[in-house]
Design a protein around this motif. Structure first.
Motif, PDB file in Angstrom:
ATOM      1  N   PRO A 219      -6.419  -6.860  -7.371  1.00  0.00           N
ATOM      2  CA  PRO A 219      -6.808  -6.848  -5.944  1.00  0.00           C
ATOM      3  C   PRO A 219      -5.657  -7.190  -4.999  1.00  0.00           C
ATOM      4  O   PRO A 219      -5.585  -6.638  -3.899  1.00  0.00           O
ATOM      5  CB  PRO A 219      -7.914  -7.906  -5.885  1.00  0.00           C
ATOM      6  N   SER A 220      -4.759  -8.064  -5.433  1.00  0.00           N
ATOM      7  CA  SER A 220      -3.647  -8.468  -4.558  1.00  0.00           C
ATOM      8  C   SER A 220      -2.675  -7.325  -4.278  1.00  0.00           C
ATOM      9  O   SER A 220      -1.937  -7.374  -3.294  1.00  0.00           O
ATOM     10  CB  SER A 220      -2.876  -9.618  -5.202  1.00  0.00           C
ATOM     11  N   PHE A 221      -2.680  -6.317  -5.140  1.00  0.00           N
ATOM     12  CA  PHE A 221      -1.715  -5.226  -5.007  1.00  0.00           C
ATOM     13  C   PHE A 221      -2.374  -3.881  -4.676  1.00  0.00           C
ATOM     14  O   PHE A 221      -1.667  -2.908  -4.400  1.00  0.00           O
ATOM     15  CB  PHE A 221      -0.892  -5.105  -6.292  1.00  0.00           C
ATOM     16  N   GLN A 222      -3.695  -3.836  -4.683  1.00  0.00           N
ATOM     17  CA  GLN A 222      -4.406  -2.605  -4.341  1.00  0.00           C
ATOM     18  C   GLN A 222      -4.003  -2.159  -2.943  1.00  0.00           C
ATOM     19  O   GLN A 222      -4.014  -2.951  -1.995  1.00  0.00           O
ATOM     20  CB  GLN A 222      -5.918  -2.872  -4.380  1.00  0.00           C
ATOM     21  N   GLY A 223      -3.604  -0.887  -2.815  1.00  0.00           N
ATOM     22  CA  GLY A 223      -3.206  -0.362  -1.526  1.00  0.00           C
ATOM     23  C   GLY A 223      -1.767  -0.645  -1.145  1.00  0.00           C
ATOM     24  O   GLY A 223      -1.264  -0.094  -0.157  1.00  0.00           O
ATOM     25  N   GLN A 224      -1.103  -1.515  -1.897  1.00  0.00           N
ATOM     26  CA  GLN A 224       0.287  -1.870  -1.585  1.00  0.00           C
ATOM     27  C   GLN A 224       1.281  -1.052  -2.402  1.00  0.00           C
ATOM     28  O   GLN A 224       2.417  -0.824  -1.959  1.00  0.00           O
ATOM     29  CB  GLN A 224       0.524  -3.359  -1.859  1.00  0.00           C
ATOM     30  N   VAL A 225       0.888  -0.645  -3.580  1.00  0.00           N
ATOM     31  CA  VAL A 225       1.742   0.133  -4.481  1.00  0.00           C
ATOM     32  C   VAL A 225       0.915   1.233  -5.142  1.00  0.00           C
ATOM     33  O   VAL A 225      -0.320   1.188  -5.104  1.00  0.00           O
ATOM     34  CB  VAL A 225       2.373  -0.752  -5.577  1.00  0.00           C
ATOM     35  N   THR A 226       1.631   2.174  -5.746  1.00  0.00           N
ATOM     36  CA  THR A 226       0.973   3.241  -6.511  1.00  0.00           C
ATOM     37  C   THR A 226       1.603   3.296  -7.896  1.00  0.00           C
ATOM     38  O   THR A 226       2.825   3.320  -8.030  1.00  0.00           O
ATOM     39  CB  THR A 226       1.131   4.603  -5.833  1.00  0.00           C
TER      40      THR A 226
END
Lengths: 112, 118
Positions: free
Chosen positions: B62-69
């Motif tokens: 959740p902490s990285f969802q939307g921040q990286v692919t």
């Protein structure tokens, strides 16, 4: 997220003496398949992490037998029976039972 | 011998995009998950997400969802981590790691140092 709490965070040890690191999880790490996905990693200075112990107590190939892991449920321990100079580094517990996988804060082992 | 070889260090400016790679060898690449882990300077390890190269099934912390692919190309045995717009706070060492199932990380790459600075 499951919180992994290690203690101590810093561990000065005399060469040849034992060392023990505790790792506690905020939830039980026993998975529905009966296994407990608690691993221990060693990160020497300037290196990538290296797995030492998997599923609580199984030592990886090439890991000296002075390293041992134990525990169940929410309480786990990594023991070094006699610390050697090459054991200096940071040790992390990591749980793989619950998503997302989470690590402890790390325990820095140094020689006194 | 299982090996994960990561791409080299990067220096970028805030707002730039970046894609780093992790090439696996010595095992059947499509059949093992590859995870990504962040280690900020002087800090501990943070799990970012994981991909199964065989079908590109991907999960994000959740902490990285939307921040990286996270992506993978199983034809060349390579997994990727990418950013569309870097921030100074993305400065860190990034490791890829192989996982048997989603729960049993074993081998790690050598790490890719990403520095974001104006």
């Amino acid at each position: 997220d499951v919180v992994m709490t290690q203690s101590p965070l810093s561990l000065p040890v005399t060469l040849g003496q034992p060392a023990s690191i505790s790792c506690r999880s905020s939830q039980s790490l026993e998975y529905s398949d009966g296994d407990t996905y608690l691993n221990w990693f060693q990160q020497r200075p300037g290196q990538s992490p290296r797995r030492l112990i998997y599923k609580v107590s199984n030592r990886d190939s090439g890991v000296p037998d002075r390293f041992s892991g134990s525990g169940s449920g929410t309480d786990f321990t990594l023991k070094i029976s006699r610390v050697e100079a090459e054991d200096v580094g940071v040790y992390y517990c990591m749980q793989g039972t619950h998503w997302p996988q989470t690590f402890g804060q790390g325990t820095k082992v140094e020689i006194k | 011998e299982v090996q994960l070889v990561q791409s080299g260090a990067e220096v970028k400016k805030p707002g730039e995009s970046l894609k780093i790679s992790c090439q696996g060898s010595g095992y059947n690449f499509p059949n093992y998950w590859i995870g990504w882990v962040r280690q900020m300077p002087g800090k501990g390890l943070e799990w970012m997400g994981i991909i199964y190269p065989g079908d590109s099934d991907t999960r994000y912390s959740p902490s990285f969802q939307g921040q990286v692919t996270i992506s993978a190309d199983m034809s060349i045995g390579t997994a990727y981590l990418q950013w569309s717009s870097l921030k100074a706070s993305d400065t860190a060492m990034y490791y890829c790691a192989r996982s048997k199932g989603q729960r049993l990380v074993d081998y790690w790459g050598q790490g890719t140092l990403v520095t974001v600075s104006s």
